[in-house]
Design a protein around this motif. Structure first.
Motif, short mmCIF file in Angstrom:
data_model
loop_
_atom_site.label_atom_id
_atom_site.label_comp_id
_atom_site.label_asym_id
_atom_site.label_seq_id
_atom_site.Cartn_x
_atom_site.Cartn_y
_atom_site.Cartn_z
N GLY A 295 -9.46 -35.55 -14.02
CA GLY A 295 -9.34 -34.54 -12.97
C GLY A 295 -9.36 -35.13 -11.57
N PRO A 296 -10.39 -35.91 -11.18
CA PRO A 296 -10.41 -36.50 -9.84
C PRO A 296 -9.24 -37.44 -9.58
N ALA A 297 -8.77 -38.14 -10.63
CA ALA A 297 -7.66 -39.07 -10.45
C ALA A 297 -6.39 -38.35 -10.01
N ILE A 298 -6.19 -37.14 -10.49
CA ILE A 298 -5.00 -36.38 -10.15
C ILE A 298 -5.17 -35.64 -8.83
N VAL A 299 -6.32 -35.05 -8.61
CA VAL A 299 -6.51 -34.18 -7.45
C VAL A 299 -6.70 -34.96 -6.15
N THR A 300 -7.40 -36.10 -6.21
CA THR A 300 -7.73 -36.83 -4.98
C THR A 300 -6.51 -37.21 -4.16
N PRO A 301 -5.50 -37.91 -4.70
CA PRO A 301 -4.35 -38.27 -3.85
C PRO A 301 -3.57 -37.06 -3.37
N LEU A 302 -3.56 -35.99 -4.15
CA LEU A 302 -2.83 -34.80 -3.72
C LEU A 302 -3.50 -34.15 -2.52
N VAL A 321 -11.94 -45.25 2.26
CA VAL A 321 -13.26 -44.65 2.34
C VAL A 321 -13.18 -43.16 2.01
N LEU A 322 -12.11 -42.49 2.43
CA LEU A 322 -11.94 -41.08 2.10
C LEU A 322 -11.58 -40.89 0.63
N HIS A 323 -10.77 -41.79 0.08
CA HIS A 323 -10.40 -41.71 -1.33
C HIS A 323 -11.65 -41.85 -2.20
N PHE A 324 -12.48 -42.86 -1.89
CA PHE A 324 -13.72 -43.05 -2.65
C PHE A 324 -14.62 -41.82 -2.53
N ALA A 325 -14.83 -41.34 -1.30
CA ALA A 325 -15.77 -40.24 -1.08
C ALA A 325 -15.32 -38.97 -1.80
N LEU A 326 -14.03 -38.60 -1.66
CA LEU A 326 -13.54 -37.39 -2.30
C LEU A 326 -13.54 -37.54 -3.82
N TYR A 327 -13.13 -38.70 -4.30
CA TYR A 327 -13.13 -38.97 -5.74
C TYR A 327 -14.55 -38.84 -6.30
N GLY A 328 -15.52 -39.40 -5.57
CA GLY A 328 -16.91 -39.32 -6.02
C GLY A 328 -17.43 -37.89 -6.04
N ALA A 333 -18.87 -33.06 -9.14
CA ALA A 333 -18.65 -31.64 -9.44
C ALA A 333 -18.25 -31.44 -10.90
N ALA A 334 -17.39 -32.34 -11.39
CA ALA A 334 -16.97 -32.23 -12.79
C ALA A 334 -18.13 -32.47 -13.74
N LEU A 335 -19.03 -33.39 -13.40
CA LEU A 335 -20.22 -33.63 -14.23
C LEU A 335 -21.11 -32.39 -14.27
N TRP A 336 -21.29 -31.75 -13.14
CA TRP A 336 -22.10 -30.52 -13.10
C TRP A 336 -21.45 -29.43 -13.96
N TRP A 337 -20.11 -29.32 -13.84
CA TRP A 337 -19.39 -28.29 -14.60
C TRP A 337 -19.51 -28.54 -16.11
N ARG A 338 -19.51 -29.81 -16.52
CA ARG A 338 -19.60 -30.14 -17.94
C ARG A 338 -21.04 -30.17 -18.43
N THR A 418 -12.66 -44.94 -16.71
CA THR A 418 -12.79 -44.35 -15.37
C THR A 418 -12.27 -45.30 -14.30
N LYS A 419 -12.44 -46.60 -14.50
CA LYS A 419 -11.93 -47.56 -13.51
C LYS A 419 -10.40 -47.59 -13.52
N LEU A 420 -9.82 -47.54 -14.72
CA LEU A 420 -8.37 -47.50 -14.81
C LEU A 420 -7.82 -46.23 -14.16
N ALA A 421 -8.51 -45.11 -14.39
CA ALA A 421 -8.07 -43.86 -13.79
C ALA A 421 -8.12 -43.94 -12.26
N PHE A 422 -9.17 -44.58 -11.73
CA PHE A 422 -9.28 -44.71 -10.28
C PHE A 422 -8.14 -45.56 -9.71
#
Length: 492
Positions: A295-302, A321-328, A333-338, A418-422
């Motif tokens: 999820g973060p891999a797709i949404v962050t660059p968009l 720095v923004l890519h890391f922060a938003l991705y994190g 958020a995804a961890l909380w949702w799951r 997760t690293k490959l996805a990033f």
């Protein structure tokens, strides 16, 4: 294991120092430009000014400086504006090529003027990647440059007789267009098909041309290749009628021993870390983890495609720095949702001690030899404030990512996934905005090495301390440090 690691470190350092045996190494300043002179005692051969590539520093060019100094030349390395320890930012950045090239040419010219008198009056230039074009441009209308060596050159301004006596060296594993450019340039001196390692033209009138493909190396490996070093030394010897030999500074094996030993040493040292938690982590199996990974891999660059990202005077660092922060944030958020497990109680003093120890080994243990033998890694005062600025991005990502991939019941191979996805997310960002983010492609392989090495550190630290948050904090600081001190500074 610790003893074996120390033996490897010792052997690596001994081999690295042997390449410089008998040389005088003097640090000088040309105005604000840091430079270093390599020479044999009382050497009076031609001066060779050596220039590094984009996001590099003068340390990256040490193999050529040592090799040429051992052959009797006076070798000079330096830091371009915005790079290494040069306090002046680079004008233009990626948006104004003319301004950036003007600043680079001016810096090169000042170093040449200040150091040419250190030798016998004759002059040669050597440059890699970005600097290959700069040294070629500078030498085009200056016949006093007796020879030029261009590594990984793309030189549209080259003619059949300018610059004088041009050697082009390209890694055999580099992109086809660079190899094709090398053939085109060498072909200017012959009507027939270009053969590699064959000299065309004549040294006497400056029309000599040669292409060398360095075997088994790519864009960075070409700097450490025996083929590259020998070709550069032999070309300059022919251009200046010299026969100097001496040791080639082929340091790949020595660097492998040094950094392999440091990596190996991290395992026994990790056993000394204090226990902090009871064995923590999200502990998600693949069925619940896959949205956290992709999820973060797709949404962050968009999302970042729609937002302004030029916030810091650090080329590409502001986007990262923004890519890391938003991705994190999205990962958390995804961890909380799951419904992932939340961190339990930890011993704060032990946590601080363990995180400081892991960070110190990652920054100092690796950073000091990187500074000495690879590239600039110690922050100058004008860069120091950028470390906490980059930490704003790296800390959320490492905390969320380490938590997502660790803990009892964690999915197998979750950490590399997760690293490959990033990294794929970064490539996706490049695809969405190539003109602005193209150079992210250069750092992806370096980031892969960083994440692999520090992933091992993280696994060992997690096993010893019982919580992935120790390694996450330490690695976030180490990566923030690395980006703050190595990415080019530009004028915003």
């Amino acid at each position: 294991m610790a003893l074996l690691a120390l033996v490897g470190i010792g052997l690596g350092l001994a081999r690295l120092r042997a390449a410089r045996a008998g040389l005088q190494v003097e640090r000088i300043a040309v105005g604000e430009v840091p430079a270093t002179v390599f020479r044999q005692p009382d050497a009076t051969g031609p001066v060779v000014v050596i220039a590094h590539g984009f996001a590099g520093s003068q340390q990256m060019m040490q193999p050529f400086a040592d090799t040429l100094a051992q052959a009797g030349y006076v070798a000079v390395t330096f830091d371009f504006p915005g790079h290494g320890r040069n306090p002046q930012p680079l004008s233009g950045g990626l948006r104004d090529d003319a301004a950036a090239a003007g600043a680079l040419l001016d810096s090169l010219g000042r170093v040449v003027a200040a150091t040419r008198g250190l030798g016998d009056g004759r002059l040669a230039l050597l440059g890699h990647s970005m600097a290959s074009d700069i040294v070629v441009r500078w030498a085009l209308d200056r016949p006093e440059v007796g020879a030029t060596v261009a590594l990984s050159l793309f030189g549209p301004k080259v003619t059949a007789d300018r610059p004088r006596n041009l050697l082009v060296v390209v890694g055999a594993w580099e992109p086809a267009f660079l190899i094709g450019e090398g053939r085109r340039i060498a072909g200017m001196a012959t009507p027939g098909e270009v053969a590699e390692r064959t000299t065309y033209g004549r040294f006497a009138d400056g029309t000599a041309r040669r292409l060398v493909l360095a075997r088994g190396v790519e864009h960075i490996g070409v700097l450490y290749s025996r083929d590259s070093l020998a070709a550069a030394r032999d070309w300059l010897n022919q251009a200046f009628g010299r026969s100097g030999g001496g040791r080639l500074d082929v340091r790949g094996g020595a660097l492998g021993l040094l950094f392999g030993g440091l990596l190996l040493l991290a395992w026994p040292l990790s056993l000394l870390l204090p226990r902090v938690g009871p064995g923590q982590g999200a502990g998600l199996g693949w069925r619940r983890l896959w949205p956290v990974v992709f999820g973060p891999a797709i949404v962050t660059p968009l999302l970042l495609r729609l937002l302004p990202t030029e916030l810091l005077p650090l080329l590409l660092g502001d986007y990262l720095v923004l890519h890391f922060a938003l991705y994190g944030a999205l990962t958390a958020a995804a961890l909380w949702w799951r419904g992932a497990r939340r961190p339990g109680p930890i011993a704060a003093p032990r946590f601080a001690l363990a995180a400081a120890a892991v960070a110190a080994f990652g920054i100092l243990g690796f950073g000091l030899p990187i500074e000495a033998f690879l590239t600039s890694f110690w922050p100058t005062p004008h860069r120091l404030w950028l470390v906490p600025a980059m930490l704003v991005g790296t800390l959320p990502w490492f905390l969320a990512d380490e938590w997502a991939t660790r803990g009892p019941g964690a999915a197998r191979l979750a950490y590399p996934a997760t690293k490959l996805a990033f990294l794929l997310s970064l490539l996706g960002a490049v695809a969405l905005d190539p003109p602005r983010l193209f150079f992210l492609i250069i750092i992806v392989p370096v980031m892969l090495v960083f994440l692999t090495v520090y992933g091992l550190f993280g696994a060992w630290a997690n096993r010893a301390t019982g919580t992935p948050l120790v390694a996450a904090t330490a690695h976030a600081l180490a990566l923030a440090w690395a980006m703050a001190v190595t990415f080019p500074m530009v004028v915003r």
